[in-house]
Motif scaffolding. Sequence first.
Motif, mmCIF file in Angstrom:
data_model
loop_
_atom_site.group_PDB
_atom_site.id
_atom_site.type_symbol
_atom_site.label_atom_id
_atom_site.label_comp_id
_atom_site.label_asym_id
_atom_site.label_seq_id
_atom_site.Cartn_x
_atom_site.Cartn_y
_atom_site.Cartn_z
ATOM 1 N N GLN A 153 0.838 -1.202 0.000
ATOM 2 C CA GLN A 153 0.000 0.000 0.000
ATOM 3 C C GLN A 153 0.876 1.256 0.000
ATOM 4 O O GLN A 153 1.618 1.511 0.957
ATOM 5 C CB GLN A 153 -0.916 0.009 1.230
ATOM 6 C CG GLN A 153 -1.969 -1.104 1.193
ATOM 7 C CD GLN A 153 -2.886 -1.050 2.395
ATOM 8 O OE1 GLN A 153 -2.530 -1.511 3.463
ATOM 9 N NE2 GLN A 153 -4.072 -0.485 2.203
ATOM 10 N N GLU A 173 0.174 4.347 0.532
ATOM 11 C CA GLU A 173 -0.053 5.276 1.646
ATOM 12 C C GLU A 173 0.733 4.868 2.889
ATOM 13 O O GLU A 173 1.123 5.708 3.691
ATOM 14 C CB GLU A 173 -1.553 5.399 1.969
ATOM 15 C CG GLU A 173 -2.238 4.110 2.413
ATOM 16 C CD GLU A 173 -2.800 3.329 1.247
ATOM 17 O OE1 GLU A 173 -3.730 2.536 1.497
ATOM 18 O OE2 GLU A 173 -2.329 3.495 0.112
ATOM 19 N N HIS A 174 0.952 3.547 3.052
ATOM 20 C CA HIS A 174 1.785 3.091 4.158
ATOM 21 C C HIS A 174 3.228 3.550 3.975
ATOM 22 O O HIS A 174 3.898 3.927 4.935
ATOM 23 C CB HIS A 174 1.741 1.564 4.257
ATOM 24 C CG HIS A 174 0.461 1.045 4.815
ATOM 25 N ND1 HIS A 174 0.113 -0.289 4.794
ATOM 26 C CD2 HIS A 174 -0.577 1.679 5.413
ATOM 27 C CE1 HIS A 174 -1.059 -0.452 5.360
ATOM 28 N NE2 HIS A 174 -1.504 0.727 5.740
ATOM 29 N N ARG A 188 4.303 6.229 2.367
ATOM 30 C CA ARG A 188 4.394 7.661 2.642
ATOM 31 C C ARG A 188 4.332 7.942 4.139
ATOM 32 O O ARG A 188 5.057 8.801 4.654
ATOM 33 C CB ARG A 188 3.290 8.412 1.897
ATOM 34 C CG ARG A 188 3.524 8.489 0.385
ATOM 35 C CD ARG A 188 2.528 9.420 -0.277
ATOM 36 N NE ARG A 188 1.190 8.846 -0.313
ATOM 37 C CZ ARG A 188 0.748 8.050 -1.267
ATOM 38 N NH1 ARG A 188 1.533 7.727 -2.280
ATOM 39 N NH2 ARG A 188 -0.480 7.581 -1.245
#
Length: 371
Positions: free
Chosen positions: A355, A357-358, A360
């Motif tokens: 993922q 977003e993980h 970032r």
Amino acid sequence: MLTQEFIFRDDAEGAASFPDAARLPVFFDIETTGLSPKTSLVYLIGCCTPLTNAGQPTGEWRLHQWFAETPDDEPQVLRAFLAALPENGRLCHYNGTTFDLPFLAARMRLYGLTGLPETGDTLDYYRLLAPLKTLFSLPGRRQKQLETLVGMEREDRLDGGALIPYYAEYVGRSRFAPERAQELLSLLLLHNREDVQGLVRISSLSSVCGLLQGEYETETLTRSEQEVRLLLTLSRPLPCSLEREWRVPDSEISVRLRAERSQAALTVPLTHGKLYYYYENYRDYVYLPEEDLCIYKSLADSVDRTHRVRCTKETARCKKEGSFLPQPEPVFSPAFRTAPNAAVSYFEPELLERQPEHLRAYIRSLLRQMA
């Protein structure tokens, strides 16, 4: 009153990145005859703004200086400064919050002048760049110490306090010793000019603070057997190189940050072996010492009493073998630890690959720790 104007160029990395694209930065510095506006006056103000072409910075700056040839010229100096402030401008200064702005406000009130922006609507680089003292192991937070980071060398060798008797001498000699008065004037103007130019130069260091606050464009992850490497493309170029380490508590592991110009790299060693996920509600479990296993109390009736004990914080755990990355703050779950109260937890690196977003969130967590 004496007025001086000239253009200078600043091509340093990041120098043209403005703090607020909608407003024009107005860098300024003042020289006074003392520390108290009740007994001292403003004898020199330097102020510069960027030159633009179709709204884009050209790398050139226009600098004005207004100099009080006698103490009676002070109100003219103040009026000229106020008149030069653009409507869409934002005052930028170095520690002006505690000195320059209150001093100017007090002297302007004396002459019934208005129009000085509120302190909260200005940008104080003394405060904005405060993290750089620790980051670069600087001896202090003086402007000249920050100028060394961007490679600025001054011709001026004096400080503001040392110039006070120079101004007094200038006023006394301006009529009777013009050559000495001109020499003193050159020293006074040079110091103020280089203060303003230096402030323009160090303003580019805000990109370093921006990086540590998670300001970047894109990220790329590469992984080997020993480490994970996170490559970042920066939003603004850095005016100087940066190297920083974070030592993971209770370990020999160091996370490294290296950045230069528009690229940065975070290198995070992998930890291989056995770690544990600790249960918070440890009283709901019993521990089987022979199997190094904990189970719910409701399942414990099927186990002989001689082979089970009450769980403690240390034994209420689930073991996990594999490769792990450290996290300085609890971003991901499940989080694994070496002990229930260990300062740092670990997670499985596959989370970052699944993922974006993980990824970032992890990068920003590491950068916060570096700061």
